[in-house]
Design a protein around this motif. Structure first.
Motif, PDB file in Angstrom:
ATOM      1  N   LEU A   1      37.852  34.898  44.082  1.00 40.95           N
ATOM      2  CA  LEU A   1      37.621  35.292  43.292  1.00 40.95           C
ATOM      3  C   LEU A   1      38.877  34.397  41.879  1.00 40.95           C
ATOM      4  CD1 LEU A   1      38.252  39.181  44.124  1.00 40.95           C
ATOM      5  CD2 LEU A   1      36.065  37.902  44.227  1.00 40.95           C
ATOM      6  N   ASP A   2      38.398  34.708  40.905  1.00 44.39           N
ATOM      7  CA  ASP A   2      39.109  34.345  39.707  1.00 44.39           C
ATOM      8  C   ASP A   2      40.067  33.832  39.590  1.00 44.39           C
ATOM      9  OD1 ASP A   2      39.905  32.509  37.468  1.00 44.39           O
ATOM     10  OD2 ASP A   2      37.901  34.629  36.467  1.00 44.39           O
ATOM     11  N   ILE A   3      40.498  32.904  40.161  1.00 43.90           N
ATOM     12  CA  ILE A   3      42.112  32.906  40.138  1.00 43.90           C
ATOM     13  C   ILE A   3      43.249  33.381  38.075  1.00 43.90           C
ATOM     14  CG2 ILE A   3      42.543  31.320  41.774  1.00 43.90           C
ATOM     15  CD1 ILE A   3      42.970  29.451  39.369  1.00 43.90           C
ATOM     16  N   ALA A   4      42.265  33.449  37.255  1.00 41.24           N
ATOM     17  CA  ALA A   4      42.371  34.669  36.609  1.00 41.24           C
ATOM     18  C   ALA A   4      43.657  35.669  36.770  1.00 41.24           C
ATOM     19  CB  ALA A   4      42.213  34.800  35.152  1.00 41.24           C
ATOM     20  N   LEU A   5      42.603  36.697  37.500  1.00 41.18           N
ATOM     21  CA  LEU A   5      44.041  37.650  38.123  1.00 41.18           C
ATOM     22  C   LEU A   5      44.942  37.411  38.377  1.00 41.18           C
ATOM     23  CD1 LEU A   5      40.419  39.689  39.663  1.00 41.18           C
ATOM     24  CD2 LEU A   5      41.977  40.252  37.814  1.00 41.18           C
ATOM     25  N   HIS A   6      45.791  37.797  38.323  1.00 45.74           N
ATOM     26  CA  HIS A   6      47.604  37.497  38.621  1.00 45.74           C
ATOM     27  C   HIS A   6      47.182  37.341  40.509  1.00 45.74           C
ATOM     28  CE1 HIS A   6      51.818  36.983  37.649  1.00 45.74           C
ATOM     29  NE2 HIS A   6      52.052  37.801  38.441  1.00 45.74           N
ATOM     30  N   GLY A   7      47.398  38.747  41.083  1.00 49.74           N
ATOM     31  CA  GLY A   7      47.229  39.092  42.960  1.00 49.74           C
ATOM     32  C   GLY A   7      46.820  37.600  42.616  1.00 49.74           C
ATOM     33  N   VAL A   8      45.784  37.391  42.944  1.00 48.03           N
ATOM     34  CA  VAL A   8      44.874  36.366  43.300  1.00 48.03           C
ATOM     35  C   VAL A   8      45.239  34.952  42.651  1.00 48.03           C
ATOM     36  CG1 VAL A   8      41.951  34.664  43.098  1.00 48.03           C
ATOM     37  CG2 VAL A   8      42.680  37.134  42.894  1.00 48.03           C
TER      38      VAL A   8
END
Length: 360
Positions: free
Chosen positions: A68-75
């Motif tokens: 998923l989009d690496i803008a999400l912190h955990g991702v």
């Protein structure tokens, strides 16, 4: 003029075949010769042609990631863990981003990576059991490791202990004498989110606590913010909020602050993840820690070992979680009186006393 194999071989005093073996990571080179070749490579600034190496070997030393989009912190942290471990194992990492878990997009991302001759792929996208098993059946030449699939899936996976982590959060809030709970979950498509929600509900039901409402978020801070604004607009009364990740918890804290609701005195808030920023929220966030870097690293370790498994055995690893207690939770004070209210009363008393003294 660009530096060639021959230049490196001449400086190191070896054959071009030896230079090729060193740059391809072959084992049949003595340590002394390998050091001499590497010194020549560094001295000349030689950059190996990875494309040519792939063609000559017939395969790639690249590990694929569908995420998923690496803008999400955990991702982003999981992807970073995958890249770190891949590098330690001598692999590069090729990343393919998908916007959601639409099956056609995921298969297209896998085909794109397969065209780069990767043998191993880590899939960090929420999938159903059927979807994950279909990917394994369809792409038989690839080795997969999944991070967000149901626990009974017949595939390799690595995940966190979501259920127990969620129950720890509830137990902590019950110990803080909280009675009325608002839930802010992650997307329903995510197994991790579903397990956290189930863990919360089971523990709350067993202890006779009231679930005021449940909101589905999207992992982003705005969804946590909007959940609180909606709940309070509907005049729902709660003294605790369970949030499925820290980024949504940031939105929850922001909304409560804007509406003048004291945290933790009036409402206690618990997140999930323990991202590095959560210790610096206002107030610092109590949360359940899962180790994202370790998830990514273990995914690669187990994936590279998976080729040694028997055909119908699976690597399935669940990493532990733990509760991190900070200032966003506290024991509920009696009769609704809290420290901030007491301070307010004292300020008013001082003002009245000062006014009285000035009149006299």
């Amino acid at each position: 003029m660009s530096v060639t194999f021959k230049d490196v071989a001449k400086l190191a005093g070896v054959s071009t075949q030896t230079v090729s073996r060193v740059t391809n990571g072959a084992d049949n080179v003595s340590p002394e010769t390998r050091d001499r070749v590497n010194q020549a490579i560094n001295a000349l600034g030689y950059i190996p042609n990875k494309g040519a190496q792939m063609l000559s070997r017939g395969k790639s030393k690249t590990l694929g990631i569908v995420s998923l989009d690496i803008a999400l912190h955990g991702v982003a942290l999981i992807v970073n863990g995958v890249r770190q471990q891949a590098y330690e194992k001598g692999y590069g990492a090729a990343l393919s981003i998908v916007e959601n878990n639409e099956f056609g997009r995921i298969k297209a991302a896998i085909r794109e990576l397969a065209s780069q001759q990767v043998d191993y792929i880590v899939v960090n996208v929420p999938l159903t059991q059927e979807m994950a098993e279909q990917l394994v059946e369809q792409f038989t030449s690839l080795n997969f490791m999944f991070i967000d699939v149901p626990e009974h899936s017949k595939v390799n996976y690595v995940c966190a202990e979501h259920t127990e982590g969620a129950k720890m959060a509830v137990q902590h809030l019950i110990a803080c004498q909280r009675e009325n709970f608002l839930l802010v979950t992650g997307p329903n498509a995510s197994t991790g989110s579903s397990l956290r929600r189930a863990g919360w509900r089971d523990e709350l039901t067993q202890n006779g606590k009231n679930i005021v409402a449940s909101y589905e978020g999207d992992w982003d801070a705005q969804s946590g913010y909007l959940a609180i604004r909606d709940a309070l607009a509907k005049k729902q009364s709660f003294d605790a909020v369970l949030v499925a990740n820290d980024q949504m918890a940031l939105g929850v804290l922001c909304a409560l602050n804007e509406l003048g609701i004291s945290v933790p005195d009036k409402v206690s808030v618990v997140g999930f993840d323990n991202i590095s920023d959560s210790a610096f929220f206002t107030p610092p966030l109590t949360t359940v820690e899962q180790d994202f870097l370790a998830l990514g690293q273990q995914a690669v370790k187990r994936l590279l070992d998976s080729t040694e498994q028997s055909p119908h055995s699976y690597c399935q690893l669940i990493l532990p979680t733990r509760l991190i207690v900070r200032s966003s939770t506290s024991v509920k004070t009696k009769q609704g009186e809290n420290a901030q209210e007491i301070l307010n009363h004292l300020d008013k008393a001082r003002a009245l006393l000062q006014s009285s003294l000035e009149r006299n």
